[in-house]
Design an enzyme around this catalytic site. Structure first.
Site, PDB file in Angstrom:
ATOM      1  N   TYR A 135      -0.161  -5.776  53.291  1.00  0.00           N
ATOM      2  CA  TYR A 135      -1.566  -5.403  53.170  1.00  0.00           C
ATOM      3  C   TYR A 135      -2.422  -6.597  53.551  1.00  0.00           C
ATOM      4  O   TYR A 135      -2.201  -7.703  53.073  1.00  0.00           O
ATOM      5  CB  TYR A 135      -1.865  -4.989  51.725  1.00  0.00           C
ATOM      6  CG  TYR A 135      -3.314  -4.619  51.463  1.00  0.00           C
ATOM      7  CD1 TYR A 135      -3.876  -3.489  52.050  1.00  0.00           C
ATOM      8  CD2 TYR A 135      -4.114  -5.395  50.627  1.00  0.00           C
ATOM      9  CE1 TYR A 135      -5.204  -3.149  51.797  1.00  0.00           C
ATOM     10  CE2 TYR A 135      -5.436  -5.057  50.374  1.00  0.00           C
ATOM     11  CZ  TYR A 135      -5.974  -3.927  50.957  1.00  0.00           C
ATOM     12  OH  TYR A 135      -7.285  -3.588  50.711  1.00  0.00           O
TER      13      TYR A 135
ATOM     14  N   ASP B 176      -0.923 -14.364  56.292  1.00  0.00           N
ATOM     15  CA  ASP B 176      -1.894 -13.912  55.306  1.00  0.00           C
ATOM     16  C   ASP B 176      -1.424 -14.420  53.952  1.00  0.00           C
ATOM     17  O   ASP B 176      -0.542 -13.846  53.327  1.00  0.00           O
ATOM     18  CB  ASP B 176      -1.987 -12.388  55.333  1.00  0.00           C
ATOM     19  CG  ASP B 176      -2.908 -11.854  54.243  1.00  0.00           C
ATOM     20  OD1 ASP B 176      -3.408 -12.660  53.437  1.00  0.00           O
ATOM     21  OD2 ASP B 176      -3.105 -10.629  54.201  1.00  0.00           O
TER      22      ASP B 176
ATOM     23  N   LYS C 285      -8.405 -14.918  46.791  1.00  0.00           N
ATOM     24  CA  LYS C 285      -7.878 -14.930  45.423  1.00  0.00           C
ATOM     25  C   LYS C 285      -7.964 -16.309  44.744  1.00  0.00           C
ATOM     26  O   LYS C 285      -9.039 -16.696  44.325  1.00  0.00           O
ATOM     27  CB  LYS C 285      -6.465 -14.343  45.421  1.00  0.00           C
ATOM     28  CG  LYS C 285      -6.522 -12.889  45.936  1.00  0.00           C
ATOM     29  CD  LYS C 285      -5.377 -11.992  45.623  1.00  0.00           C
ATOM     30  CE  LYS C 285      -5.770 -10.556  45.958  1.00  0.00           C
ATOM     31  NZ  LYS C 285      -4.949  -9.888  46.935  1.00  0.00           N
TER      32      LYS C 285
HETATM   33  C1  LIG Z   1      -5.697  -9.103  48.123  1.00  0.00           C
HETATM   34  C2  LIG Z   1      -5.205  -9.267  49.476  1.00  0.00           C
HETATM   35  C3  LIG Z   1      -6.023  -9.085  50.599  1.00  0.00           C
HETATM   36  C4  LIG Z   1      -7.432  -8.554  50.496  1.00  0.00           C
HETATM   37  O1  LIG Z   1      -8.262  -9.411  49.795  1.00  0.00           O
HETATM   38  P1  LIG Z   1      -9.616  -8.806  49.170  1.00  0.00           P
HETATM   39  O2  LIG Z   1     -10.292 -10.003  48.592  1.00  0.00           O
HETATM   40  O3  LIG Z   1      -9.201  -7.792  48.168  1.00  0.00           O
HETATM   41  O4  LIG Z   1     -10.379  -8.204  50.296  1.00  0.00           O
HETATM   42  C5  LIG Z   1      -5.522  -9.365  51.844  1.00  0.00           C
HETATM   43  N1  LIG Z   1      -4.264  -9.799  51.980  1.00  0.00           N
HETATM   44  C6  LIG Z   1      -3.437  -9.981  50.949  1.00  0.00           C
HETATM   45  C7  LIG Z   1      -2.061 -10.497  51.179  1.00  0.00           C
HETATM   46  C8  LIG Z   1      -3.874  -9.701  49.665  1.00  0.00           C
HETATM   47  O5  LIG Z   1      -3.024  -9.838  48.640  1.00  0.00           O
END
Ligand SMILES: *Cc1c(COP(=O)(O)O)cnc(C)c1O
Length: 431
Positions: free
Chosen positions: A145, A240, A268
């Site tokens: 994701y 990511d 995060k």
């Molecule tokens: C949480 C997350 C996102 C999205 O971040 P948001 O701040 O919720 O938009 C993208 N990539 C990874 C791996 C994530 O865990």
């Protein structure tokens, strides 16, 4: 059974004015049934709901809370920053401090651009990869994701997965066409994608340790292989690390596994619990961003002083002892959960990397989304509610990671494992 009368009343009202009663889908408990509780406050590894129930929390606001909730140093940093003004839209010293801090910890990053969410970070990194290579296609992995940008909501993990629609409505097929999706840990599929799209793939984006369909690890050599093929093919490798950044090590998964991407996405933890995202990488790539180069990217609240202050305070607290502690807690928790599952006679896999952990109800080891999907969802729903009734809050979906924080104690883990043992016994029956 705990009373959740106030939460239930709030949820009824929320359903009238927020779609599904929530501002982010997985919070609605649809994957486990029942209704969500409403938080009143949180401190350390605990959350209290509006009915006064207390929970040991393994969601940690979905990843950011590596020091637990409301850490005094982070709260003080936010208060101090807020007193000086909540937003300027003018360059601010904390932005420079944040960029410097990320650079110090992540050697693959020469330059940083801050934004407001992980979604923005990934969306922008992809635009940058396309701008740099002059190519259009993106290769991603099933179950990873990267936020909810159009071109990335193609067989997405997490929320979208939970709802059982692999794609999202509202995403034009023409956008999705530029995104190639292959199984994680599948070297041959990646090779085939490059063979089938010669000179067309701008970037390969992945969670180096996927944590949005539960948790599974890269097989030995997989990340190295991606590094190699991306370089050979002239595509950028984008890690990511919105979830894994500063969680698996100060230098993220790339430090832990010793593989250097071209671009890295953050979010995060670097916001200390405030809305944030960032991406960074090699100078020659990053200097294609406006105002230096032609790739546009902007944000009214980007580099917000509160988010920078909270994030810097959080990063400041991340010394070697923190990672050693999280590893110790992680090992202990993993062992405890496995033993509890065995004693309850429930087939289970406990996947863990550092302080990211997931319990799948399946007999087969899980290395990909397909493996994750073999987990017994009904059993998970029973297990989830069994835990909640015993004062333990894990993510309300079988396809999410659990997070440990430095605020969790051995005693908390012991209490949790006991609760898990009872919940597993119940979840193992009642078919
Ligand atoms: C949480 C997350 C996102 C999205 O971040 P948001 O701040 O919720 O938009 C993208 N990539 C990874 C791996 C994530 O865990």
């Amino acid at each position: 059974m705990r009373s959740r009368a106030k939460s239930d009343a709030l949820f009824a009202e929320a359903l009238r004015c927020l779609p599904g009663g929530v501002n982010s889908p997985v919070r609605a408990f649809r994957a486990v049934g029942g209704r969500p509780f409403f938080a009143e406050r949180a401190a350390g590894c605990r959350v209290w709901d509006v009915d006064g129930n207390e929970y040991i929390d393994y969601v940690g606001t979905w990843g950011p809370a590596i020091h637990g909730h409301a850490h005094p140093k982070i709260i003080a940093a936010v208060q101090e920053a807020a007193a000086a003004g909540t937003s300027f839209g003018i360059p601010h010293p904390l932005e420079v401090a944040m960029a410097r801090r990320i650079r110090e910890c992540v050697p693959a990053v020469d330059m940083v651009r801050c934004c407001n969410s992980g979604t923005e970070a990934c969306m922008s990194a992809i635009r940058l990869a396309r701008g740099y290579t002059g190519r259009t296609k993106i290769l991603k992995f099933d179950g990873c994701y990267h936020g909810h940008a159009d071109s990335l909501l193609v067989r997405a993990g997490s929320g979208a997965l939970t709802f059982g629609h692999p794609d999202s409505g509202g995403v034009p097929a023409a956008f999705a066409q530029h995104t190639l999706v292959v199984p994680f840990n599948d070297i041959d599929a990646v090779k085939s994608a490059f063979v089938a799209n010669p000179g067309e793939i701008a970037g390969v984006i992945l969670e180096p340790v996927p944590g949005n369909a539960g948790v599974y690890l890269p097989r030995p050599g997989f990340l190295e292989f991606l590094r190699e093929i991306a370089s050979e093919e002239g595509a950028l490798l984008i890690f990511d690390e919105v979830m894994t950044g500063f969680r698996l090590a100060r230098g993220g998964a790339q430090e832990r596994f010793g593989v250097k991407p071209d671009l890295t996405c953050f979010g995060k933890i670097i916001g200390g619990g405030l809305p944030v995202g960032a991406f960074g990488g090699r100078r020659d790539i990053m200097e294609l961003l406006a105002p230096v180069g032609p790739v546009y990217q902007a944000g009214t609240l980007s580099g917000n002083p509160l988010a920078m202050a909270a994030g810097l305070a959080a990063l400041e607290l991340l010394d070697d002892a923190v990672y050693a502690r999280l590893e110790t807690l992680g090992e202990r928790f993993e062992r405890g959960l496995l033993e509890a599952a065995q004693e309850a006679g429930v087939p289970a896999q406990v996947n863990r990397c550092g302080s990211m952990i997931c319990l799948y109800f399946t007999r087969e080891p899980v290395h990909s989304l397909a493996g994750a999907l073999t987990s017994d969802r009904d059993r998970f729903a029973r297990y989830f509610h069994g835990l909640l009734d015993r004062g333990v809050y894990v993510a309300p979906s079988p396809f999410e990671a659990g997070f440990l924080s430095t605020a969790h104690t051995e005693q908390d883990l012991e209490t949790t494992v006991e609760a898990a043992a009872s919940a597993l016994r119940e979840a193992g029956e009642g078919r």
